[in-house]
Enzyme design. Structure first.
Site, PDB file in Angstrom:
ATOM      1  N   GLY A  56      58.159  62.571   7.429  1.00 15.83           N
ATOM      2  CA  GLY A  56      59.120  62.920   8.467  1.00 15.83           C
ATOM      3  C   GLY A  56      59.397  64.412   8.522  1.00 15.83           C
ATOM      4  O   GLY A  56      60.447  64.847   8.980  1.00 15.83           O
ATOM      5  N   LEU A  57      58.431  65.229   8.053  1.00 11.07           N
ATOM      6  CA  LEU A  57      58.607  66.686   8.101  1.00 11.07           C
ATOM      7  C   LEU A  57      57.750  67.299   9.216  1.00 11.07           C
ATOM      8  O   LEU A  57      57.408  68.468   9.181  1.00 11.07           O
ATOM      9  CB  LEU A  57      58.261  67.309   6.745  1.00 11.07           C
ATOM     10  CG  LEU A  57      59.099  66.808   5.558  1.00 11.07           C
ATOM     11  CD1 LEU A  57      58.652  67.471   4.260  1.00 11.07           C
ATOM     12  CD2 LEU A  57      60.592  67.068   5.781  1.00 11.07           C
ATOM     13  N   SER A  58      57.373  66.465  10.178  1.00 18.03           N
ATOM     14  CA  SER A  58      56.659  66.922  11.370  1.00 18.03           C
ATOM     15  C   SER A  58      55.225  67.348  11.111  1.00 18.03           C
ATOM     16  O   SER A  58      54.740  68.312  11.713  1.00 18.03           O
ATOM     17  CB  SER A  58      57.384  68.088  12.047  1.00 18.03           C
ATOM     18  OG  SER A  58      58.330  67.608  12.909  1.00 18.03           O
ATOM     19  N   SER A  59      54.526  66.610  10.270  1.00 20.35           N
ATOM     20  CA  SER A  59      53.114  66.937  10.110  1.00 20.35           C
ATOM     21  C   SER A  59      52.370  66.692  11.425  1.00 20.35           C
ATOM     22  O   SER A  59      51.461  67.452  11.778  1.00 20.35           O
ATOM     23  CB  SER A  59      52.490  66.141   8.964  1.00 20.35           C
ATOM     24  OG  SER A  59      52.799  64.786   9.093  1.00 20.35           O
ATOM     25  N   SER A  60      52.760  65.664  12.182  1.00 20.45           N
ATOM     26  CA  SER A  60      52.057  65.388  13.444  1.00 20.45           C
ATOM     27  C   SER A  60      52.268  66.518  14.443  1.00 20.45           C
ATOM     28  O   SER A  60      51.305  66.996  15.061  1.00 20.45           O
ATOM     29  CB  SER A  60      52.568  64.097  14.087  1.00 20.45           C
ATOM     30  OG  SER A  60      52.512  63.049  13.179  1.00 20.45           O
ATOM     31  N   HIS A 108      68.342  62.383  16.529  1.00 21.97           N
ATOM     32  CA  HIS A 108      67.937  61.565  17.679  1.00 21.97           C
ATOM     33  C   HIS A 108      68.622  62.023  18.974  1.00 21.97           C
ATOM     34  O   HIS A 108      68.880  61.220  19.862  1.00 21.97           O
ATOM     35  CB  HIS A 108      68.208  60.073  17.416  1.00 21.97           C
ATOM     36  CG  HIS A 108      67.273  59.505  16.390  1.00 21.97           C
ATOM     37  ND1 HIS A 108      66.082  58.905  16.722  1.00 21.97           N
ATOM     38  CD2 HIS A 108      67.324  59.500  15.030  1.00 21.97           C
ATOM     39  CE1 HIS A 108      65.462  58.517  15.614  1.00 21.97           C
ATOM     40  NE2 HIS A 108      66.193  58.885  14.564  1.00 21.97           N
ATOM     41  N   GLU A 165      51.339  64.065  22.620  1.00 24.75           N
ATOM     42  CA  GLU A 165      51.908  63.009  21.777  1.00 24.75           C
ATOM     43  C   GLU A 165      52.522  61.883  22.609  1.00 24.75           C
ATOM     44  O   GLU A 165      52.391  60.710  22.280  1.00 24.75           O
ATOM     45  CB  GLU A 165      52.944  63.586  20.807  1.00 24.75           C
ATOM     46  CG  GLU A 165      52.263  64.479  19.783  1.00 24.75           C
ATOM     47  CD  GLU A 165      53.175  64.894  18.641  1.00 24.75           C
ATOM     48  OE1 GLU A 165      53.994  64.083  18.202  1.00 24.75           O
ATOM     49  OE2 GLU A 165      53.050  66.049  18.198  1.00 24.75           O
ATOM     50  N   ASP A 192      60.391  68.513  17.648  1.00 25.64           N
ATOM     51  CA  ASP A 192      59.443  68.866  16.594  1.00 25.64           C
ATOM     52  C   ASP A 192      58.422  69.897  17.078  1.00 25.64           C
ATOM     53  O   ASP A 192      58.075  70.833  16.356  1.00 25.64           O
ATOM     54  CB  ASP A 192      58.713  67.614  16.090  1.00 25.64           C
ATOM     55  CG  ASP A 192      59.672  66.576  15.541  1.00 25.64           C
ATOM     56  OD1 ASP A 192      60.834  66.927  15.269  1.00 25.64           O
ATOM     57  OD2 ASP A 192      59.260  65.411  15.400  1.00 25.64           O
ATOM     58  N   GLY A 217      53.354  61.613   5.801  1.00 26.17           N
ATOM     59  CA  GLY A 217      54.270  60.655   6.423  1.00 26.17           C
ATOM     60  C   GLY A 217      55.729  60.797   6.007  1.00 26.17           C
ATOM     61  O   GLY A 217      56.469  59.820   5.990  1.00 26.17           O
TER      62      GLY A 217
HETATM   63  C1  GLA Z   1      61.253  62.268  15.237  1.00 26.10           C
HETATM   64  C2  GLA Z   1      60.870  62.597  16.677  1.00 26.10           C
HETATM   65  C3  GLA Z   1      61.786  63.696  17.233  1.00 26.10           C
HETATM   66  C4  GLA Z   1      63.254  63.341  17.035  1.00 26.10           C
HETATM   67  C5  GLA Z   1      63.530  62.904  15.599  1.00 26.10           C
HETATM   68  C6  GLA Z   1      64.920  62.364  15.399  1.00 26.10           C
HETATM   69  O1  GLA Z   1      61.012  63.349  14.416  1.00 26.10           O
HETATM   70  O2  GLA Z   1      59.529  63.021  16.739  1.00 26.10           O
HETATM   71  O3  GLA Z   1      61.477  63.910  18.594  1.00 26.10           O
HETATM   72  O4  GLA Z   1      63.649  62.380  17.959  1.00 26.10           O
HETATM   73  O5  GLA Z   1      62.623  61.909  15.168  1.00 26.10           O
HETATM   74  O6  GLA Z   1      65.881  63.360  15.545  1.00 26.10           O
END
Ligand code: GLA
Length: 404
Positions: free
Chosen positions: A141-145, A54, A177, A189, A139
């Site tokens: 949290g591995l940045s699929s979006s 974060h 986004e 991401d 979903g």
């Molecule tokens: C998500 C957000 C990122 C980052 C992380 C936390 O993945 O998309 O921009 O803030 O949470 O590190």
């Protein structure tokens, strides 16, 4: 419109179990059957973030690594007046006029590519057909979006005959986004997906937007443990953390007008302002400042290839996410604590926004055996009543066009 998933999610279904060659074949066949033309295919990877939790939207440094899995976008120009968007793994199709402003109607995954299309403005290649498939867990949290947005930006710029600047593709994806989809995310991401290189870890300064691609220990395995916990409230909880940090920054900046971003504050500044910050903002600010201090050590630790020291930083980051930033949950803590008990596991932490999703663990190759994995998964099932998953993912795919 059909086939929509939760609001503000890039989840377009997944082809997780498929080998890449099969996925590509299905994508091309699916495109030809649906749209009647042969597409070009563009890929962008997902990521895990090792450290700098974060910090991106607080102007700090982050340390993501691209994964071998991600999102594949099939694109072809169309001579129809409209553009069409569909997913290989979900039913339904979105059909849109070039300048139609229908953000509110586009909940779900299609808002990501449409947002990028809008952000391209005049450089949009004109009407096109679009089919997406991906092999990242849903979903998690591995940045699929972000990989969906980056693959779209890269693909549409290429289709329009423009040279592709990868940082620009990252910026376009980020504007889509934040501006169109409405998630107040930082730039990590999208940058990780667009500019990562094989065999490298990205050390990105999110304030100056400068970066290094550092060699990443070939002799270290990254194991992903997926809680498979539904992350329904992630967007609202995430945006709440963003606004808490904004308030904390305003309070600290009132005392120090030269302070540019929260990540540049010192612990003494946070301690002096503890009365004005109050308990909640005080904890958020401490996390940001202490995580930045951990990031300040990471270059040296990577250069020394010191796995134990990197593991300690990663483990401390998780504790701070749990206790100060409060973005962990019982399932994440259980997997972090559980995996760290095994010999050869240097550290583990939640990766991504938190509130569920995945843990990344730093493991000596050959450690954390199949039997240990089975025992941990069984203990998880007994404790929570549902299954977690362990993913031994390849690292280091790069954004690219794939010849088919
Ligand atoms: C998500 C957000 C990122 C980052 C992380 C936390 O993945 O998309 O921009 O803030 O949470 O590190």
């Amino acid at each position: 419109m059909a086939g929509q998933s939760a609001k503000h999610s890039g989840d377009h279904g997944d082809s997780t179990g498929k080998a890449e060659s099969q996925l590509l074949q299905d994508l091309v066949d699916g495109f030809e059957q649906r749209f009647g033309t042969r597409p070009r295919i563009f890929f962008a990877p997902g990521r895990v973030n090792l450290l700098g939790a974060h910090l991106d939207y607080n102007g700090g440094k982050v340390l993501p690594v691209a994964l071998g899995r991600g999102t594949y976008v099939a694109l072809a120009r169309s001579d129809r007046p409209t553009s069409r968007f569909a997913s290989l793994d979900l039913p339904g199709e979105f059909e849109m006029e070039p300048r139609e402003d229908t953000a509110a109607d586009l909940l779900g995954w299609a808002s990501y590519p449409v947002g990028v299309w809008r952000a391209l403005g005049d450089r949009c290649p004109g009407p096109f057909d679009f089919l997406v498939a991906g092999n990242l867990p849903r979903g998690g949290g591995l940045s699929s979006s972000a990989s969906l947005s980056v693959a779209t930006a890269f693909g549409l710029l290429s289709l329009g005959g423009h040279g592709v600047d990868l940082e620009e593709a990252a910026q376009l994806a980020w504007s889509a986004e934040t501006g169109f989809v409405g998630v107040q995310c930082g730039i990590m991401d999208q940058y990780a997906s667009a500019i990562s290189e094989e065999g490298r870890v990205l050390l990105l300064d999110c304030h100056s937007r400068t970066y290094d691609l550092l060699p990443f220990a070939e002799d270290l395995e990254l194991v992903v443990l997926d809680t498979r916990k539904p992350r329904n409230l992630v967007t609202s909880a995430f945006n709440e953390r963003v606004s808490e940090c904004k308030r904390a920054f305003e309070i600290l900046q009132a005392c120090d007008p030269d302070l540019a971003v929260l990540a540049h504050a010192g612990l003494d500044q946070v301690e002096e302002a503890v009365g004005e910050l109050g308990p909640v903002l005080g904890k958020r600010a401490r996390h940001v400042v202490e995580e930045s201090a951990r990031m300040a050590k990471v270059h040296e630790v990577l250069e020394a290839d010191d796995h134990a020291a990197l593991g300690d930083l990663v483990r401390a980051s998780h504790v701070s996410c749990r206790d100060l930033y409060e973005v962990s949950c019982d399932e994440l803590d259980f997997l972090v604590d559980g995996v760290c008990e095994y010999d050869g596991v240097h550290g583990a932490r939640l990766t991504g926004a938190g509130f569920g999703g995945c843990v990344v663990a730093l493991v000596e190759p050959g450690s954390f055996s199949q039997d240990e994995e089975t025992a941990l998964l069984q203990a998880y099932r007994e404790r929570f009543g549902f299954e977690a998953a362990v993913l031994r993912l390849e690292l280091g795919n790069e954004v690219r066009e794939i010849e088919v």
